[in-house]
Design a protein around this motif. Structure first.
Motif, PDB file in Angstrom:
ATOM      1  N   VAL A  82       0.821  -1.214   0.000  1.00 48.44           N
ATOM      2  CA  VAL A  82       0.000   0.000   0.000  1.00 48.44           C
ATOM      3  C   VAL A  82       0.856   1.266   0.000  1.00 48.44           C
ATOM      4  O   VAL A  82       0.363   2.360   0.254  1.00 48.44           O
ATOM      5  CB  VAL A  82      -0.985   0.023   1.184  1.00 48.44           C
ATOM      6  CG1 VAL A  82      -1.964  -1.124   1.102  1.00 48.44           C
ATOM      7  CG2 VAL A  82      -0.258   0.011   2.517  1.00 48.44           C
ATOM      8  N   GLN A  83       2.157   1.101  -0.259  1.00 45.83           N
ATOM      9  CA  GLN A  83       3.095   2.215  -0.442  1.00 45.83           C
ATOM     10  C   GLN A  83       3.279   3.054   0.828  1.00 45.83           C
ATOM     11  O   GLN A  83       3.510   4.260   0.761  1.00 45.83           O
ATOM     12  CB  GLN A  83       2.627   3.129  -1.592  1.00 45.83           C
ATOM     13  CG  GLN A  83       2.252   2.412  -2.867  1.00 45.83           C
ATOM     14  CD  GLN A  83       3.384   1.550  -3.414  1.00 45.83           C
ATOM     15  OE1 GLN A  83       4.495   2.025  -3.565  1.00 45.83           O
ATOM     16  NE2 GLN A  83       3.102   0.291  -3.712  1.00 45.83           N
ATOM     17  N   LEU A  84       3.199   2.408   1.987  1.00 48.39           N
ATOM     18  CA  LEU A  84       3.518   3.089   3.236  1.00 48.39           C
ATOM     19  C   LEU A  84       4.970   2.875   3.637  1.00 48.39           C
ATOM     20  O   LEU A  84       5.457   3.508   4.570  1.00 48.39           O
ATOM     21  CB  LEU A  84       2.596   2.590   4.363  1.00 48.39           C
ATOM     22  CG  LEU A  84       1.121   2.980   4.245  1.00 48.39           C
ATOM     23  CD1 LEU A  84       0.324   2.397   5.398  1.00 48.39           C
ATOM     24  CD2 LEU A  84       0.957   4.497   4.196  1.00 48.39           C
ATOM     25  N   LEU A  85       5.653   1.954   2.943  1.00 45.49           N
ATOM     26  CA  LEU A  85       7.079   1.718   3.146  1.00 45.49           C
ATOM     27  C   LEU A  85       7.760   1.656   1.779  1.00 45.49           C
ATOM     28  O   LEU A  85       7.211   1.063   0.850  1.00 45.49           O
ATOM     29  CB  LEU A  85       7.321   0.393   3.871  1.00 45.49           C
ATOM     30  CG  LEU A  85       7.291   0.358   5.403  1.00 45.49           C
ATOM     31  CD1 LEU A  85       7.516  -1.072   5.884  1.00 45.49           C
ATOM     32  CD2 LEU A  85       8.325   1.288   6.002  1.00 45.49           C
ATOM     33  N   PRO A  86       8.944   2.237   1.643  1.00 39.79           N
ATOM     34  CA  PRO A  86       9.658   2.109   0.357  1.00 39.79           C
ATOM     35  C   PRO A  86      10.218   0.701   0.195  1.00 39.79           C
ATOM     36  O   PRO A  86      10.691   0.095   1.148  1.00 39.79           O
ATOM     37  CB  PRO A  86      10.787   3.140   0.480  1.00 39.79           C
ATOM     38  CG  PRO A  86      11.010   3.287   1.952  1.00 39.79           C
ATOM     39  CD  PRO A  86       9.684   3.075   2.611  1.00 39.79           C
ATOM     40  N   ARG A  87      10.153   0.176  -1.028  1.00 41.08           N
ATOM     41  CA  ARG A  87      10.729  -1.136  -1.296  1.00 41.08           C
ATOM     42  C   ARG A  87      12.081  -0.969  -1.980  1.00 41.08           C
ATOM     43  O   ARG A  87      12.310  -0.009  -2.712  1.00 41.08           O
ATOM     44  CB  ARG A  87       9.783  -1.976  -2.150  1.00 41.08           C
ATOM     45  CG  ARG A  87       9.395  -1.371  -3.484  1.00 41.08           C
ATOM     46  CD  ARG A  87       8.321  -2.215  -4.178  1.00 41.08           C
ATOM     47  NE  ARG A  87       8.031  -1.741  -5.528  1.00 41.08           N
ATOM     48  CZ  ARG A  87       7.138  -0.808  -5.818  1.00 41.08           C
ATOM     49  NH1 ARG A  87       6.443  -0.251  -4.848  1.00 41.08           N
ATOM     50  NH2 ARG A  87       6.940  -0.441  -7.072  1.00 41.08           N
ATOM     51  N   ASN A  88      12.955  -1.923  -1.739  1.00 39.66           N
ATOM     52  CA  ASN A  88      14.289  -1.872  -2.329  1.00 39.66           C
ATOM     53  C   ASN A  88      14.318  -2.424  -3.747  1.00 39.66           C
ATOM     54  O   ASN A  88      15.175  -2.053  -4.549  1.00 39.66           O
ATOM     55  CB  ASN A  88      15.281  -2.661  -1.466  1.00 39.66           C
ATOM     56  CG  ASN A  88      15.364  -2.113  -0.052  1.00 39.66           C
ATOM     57  OD1 ASN A  88      14.620  -2.529   0.807  1.00 39.66           O
ATOM     58  ND2 ASN A  88      16.258  -1.169   0.176  1.00 39.66           N
ATOM     59  N   ALA A  89      13.402  -3.353  -4.022  1.00 35.50           N
ATOM     60  CA  ALA A  89      13.353  -3.961  -5.357  1.00 35.50           C
ATOM     61  C   ALA A  89      11.974  -4.567  -5.539  1.00 35.50           C
ATOM     62  O   ALA A  89      11.180  -4.685  -4.613  1.00 35.50           O
ATOM     63  CB  ALA A  89      14.445  -5.026  -5.506  1.00 35.50           C
ATOM     64  N   GLY A  90      11.703  -4.952  -6.795  1.00 35.99           N
ATOM     65  CA  GLY A  90      10.422  -5.580  -7.094  1.00 35.99           C
ATOM     66  C   GLY A  90       9.422  -4.607  -7.681  1.00 35.99           C
ATOM     67  O   GLY A  90       9.665  -3.393  -7.779  1.00 35.99           O
ATOM     68  N   LYS A  91       8.265  -5.141  -8.057  1.00 36.31           N
ATOM     69  CA  LYS A  91       7.259  -4.338  -8.756  1.00 36.31           C
ATOM     70  C   LYS A  91       5.894  -4.612  -8.146  1.00 36.31           C
ATOM     71  O   LYS A  91       5.522  -5.753  -7.870  1.00 36.31           O
ATOM     72  CB  LYS A  91       7.263  -4.697 -10.246  1.00 36.31           C
ATOM     73  CG  LYS A  91       6.378  -3.801 -11.095  1.00 36.31           C
ATOM     74  CD  LYS A  91       6.662  -3.983 -12.576  1.00 36.31           C
ATOM     75  CE  LYS A  91       6.136  -5.307 -13.085  1.00 36.31           C
ATOM     76  NZ  LYS A  91       6.205  -5.412 -14.558  1.00 36.31           N
TER      77      LYS A  91
END
Length: 609
Positions: free
Chosen positions: A338-347
């Protein structure tokens, strides 16, 4: 002839409050014999804990206690403070629900265990240390000598609870009062703690008062049961009598509300929509830099891989249950989705749109269709805002036409959704502290559903609720899903709850998926050792099944996620014995229609009891 350890007769507890007198306990009578486990069960506010706190002089200053409490024939009510100080901890010991608040944070384990021995036995120094190590080993804490120098915050939840049990049992009391000792624990840790209490009861002959709202725990542990409601005991009997032939409607309601791994679902799920998925999560990774000691002056930075390459798809009107123990990455995964945390990789692709962390405006627009319900409603609701204002807040951001139409139309929408989630619209101007936990959770659901989103994440949304309230919220979520055609990510460590609401299940272990498939298939025919251990540890509200099902227990505690070898706990044949090396990644194997499992070694790494 059995020896009665505790006999409570006509115990009443009344509190003097600014709003008048509150009767918390009303004429309760109970009896526990030596070597017996009495289960005291009921919902929050039923007076379970207050009964035993009052019995041993642990009530607040504004309480008035009357009745009789006889411990091994000796009257306890009326004891002086000095007499109680020598009696509590030596003859009766307590294990409380939250060990982190029950243990003193600035004292080491050795100091806290030493206090018990010094106070009751005048044992100090090396002898006390040896006794403490002996008891830590008895409660199955690894590296017991090293743990003595640690502080409570340095131990896992399960270890803290075991330290509490060791402190309680090292004086070999005649009565152990365990007040919700497993509520906050994962299923596998809960099973270990319950096994431990049961073993100590048999070894020492101590009587056990087990206070809980979990009927599955009672079925496994208790010989006799007392059911409490609104400060009164409404039914007593042996565990077989209570579960097979309950006499009062309240007991029948408690039993009916407990979700079960076996048997029929309480409610039939509507099938998800065919067609393309609305959410596609591909190889998502989230890690956090953590400074660790390595002998150098500044230490070094290592990545903590909270989510390590998880992929899944979700269709419209489908619920995916995400299960696993604390620390496996369930909530981190949900927040990354839900885009409340940044992800390092992936889609993450939602409704055909790739949600890139750099595209802030696109993410903001997607919020209308991406909502979340948190575990603790009181922590997620603003205490200074009325319920109506909290529920209406999403409309202010995403329905500007209602702002132009006026406050009345917006208020009408709020009252409409309150009715749909089972809240009285007259509560619209109340504040969160004026409502019960179940009502506040309904407010959280109403706030999430008022925009009729395409996807709702439920992050342990029912784990803190009583079983009857839990059943109501589960039914509410299923009904709203049918009405609004909403997809759900349902996160929980309770497999029985997940089965009630989920079409498919994803099992996570230390940030990686280890099994995926239809919920009925995974929960009746698990293939991965970790899934099997979770299922074996899940409480069952049936005494015969609970006591006779095989005990499958994971060996040791959850390894550190900082160690790259940790995710290969179930594939040790492929481990490179270096905590920093890039390790082998287990392959996915399809074992049935839509049923996938991660590659693993044979199950000799599990211990069966």
């Amino acid at each position: 002839m059995t020896e009665t350890v505790l006999e409570i007769s006509d115990l009443s507890v009344t509190f003097d409050t600014p709003d008048g007198e509150v009767e918390a306990v009303k004429g309760v009578s109970l009896k526990i014999d030596k070597g017996e486990c009495l289960g005291i069960v009921g919902e929050s506010g039923s007076g379970k804990s207050q009964t035993f706190l009052a019995a041993f002089g642990l009530t607040s200053a504004n309480a008035r206690v009357s009745g009789s409490v006889k411990f091994q024939g000796r009257e306890v009510l009326g004891m002086t403070r000095k007499e109680l100080d020598g009696f509590r901890g030596r003859h009766v010991a307590f294990v409380f629900q939250d060990p982190l608040t029950a243990l003193t944070p600035h004292m080491t384990v050795a100091a806290q265990m030493g206090e018990v021995l010094a106070h009751h036995f005048q044992v100090t120094g090396a002898v006390a240390r040896e006794r403490a190590i002996e008891w830590l080993e008895r409660v199955r804490i690894p590296e017991a000598a090293r743990r003595l120098s640690q502080y409570p915050h340095e131990l896992s939840g399960g270890m803290r609870q075991r330290v509490m049990i060791a402190m309680a049992m090292m004086a070999e009391p005649a009565l152990l009062v365990a007040d919700e000792p497993t509520t906050a624990l994962d299923a596998t840790v809960q099973a270990q703690v319950l096994d431990l209490i049961e073993d100590l009861r048999k070894d020492t002959g101590a009587a056990v008062a087990l206070i809980t709202h979990d009927m599955g725990v009672i079925a496994r542990m208790a010989q006799c049961v007392a059911v409490m409601r609104r400060g009164e005991v409404v039914e007593t009997g042996t565990v077989e009598e209570i579960y097979s032939a309950p006499k009062v409607d309240y007991t029948r309601m408690l039993l009916a509300a407990v979700p079960r791994i076996d048997g029929a679902r309480a409610q039939t799920l509507a099938p998800p929509d065919p067609g393309p998925p609305i959410l596609d999560v591909d190889d998502v990774r989230v890690s956090f830099p953590v400074k660790v000691k390595d002998g150098s002056l500044f230490g070094k930075i290592k990545p903590l891989r909270a989510v390590d390459g998880v992929s899944f798809q979700l269709r419209a009107a489908e619920t995916l249950g995400v299960v696993g123990e604390s620390g496996c990455g369930k909530s981190t995964l949900a927040r990354a989705v839900v885009q409340l945390l940044p992800r390092n990789a992936g889609k993450v692709t939602f409704l055909g749109r790739n949600l890139l962390p750099s595209e802030k405006e696109a993410i903001r627009r997607s919020r209308q269709d991406l909502q979340i319900v948190f575990q603790d409603p009181l922590a997620s609701l603003d205490p200074r805002m009325t319920l109506g204002a909290s529920i209406a807040e999403p409309l202010l951001s995403f329905a500007p036409e209602l702002n132009r139409a006026g406050r009345e139309e917006r208020e009408e929408r709020v009252k409409e959704i309150m009715l749909q989630v089972g809240l009285d619209p007259d509560l619209i101007n109340r504040y969160p502290h004026e409502l019960s936990g179940g009502q506040n959770q309904r407010v959280g659901v109403a706030r999430a559903m008022i925009l009729k989103p395409k996807l709702v994440v439920c992050d342990e949304a029912v784990s803190a609720l009583d079983v009857s309230i839990q059943a109501q919220i589960l039914k509410l979520l299923i009904d709203l899903q049918c009405e609004f055609h909403t997809s759900m990510l349902f996160i929980s460590h309770d497999l029985a709850v997940v089965r009630e609401i989920s079409h498919n299940v994803l099992v996570l272990y230390l940030g990686r998926a280890v099994e995926y498939g239809p919920s009925e298939t995974i929960l009746t025919d698990p293939r991965h050792p970790y899934t099997k251990a979770l299922l074996a540890a899940s409480p069952t509200p049936d005494p015969d099944i609970a006591r006779n099902k095989p005990r499958v227990r994971l060996v040791g505690d959850l390894p550190s996620p900082m160690d790259t070898r940790a995710p290969l706990r179930f594939l040790k044949s492929r481990i490179i014995d270096n905590p920093d090396a890039t390790q082998y990644r287990p392959r996915w194997i399809e074992v049935g229609a839509g049923h996938f499992v991660a590659e693993h070694d044979p199950v000799e790494i599990l211990a069966a009891e």
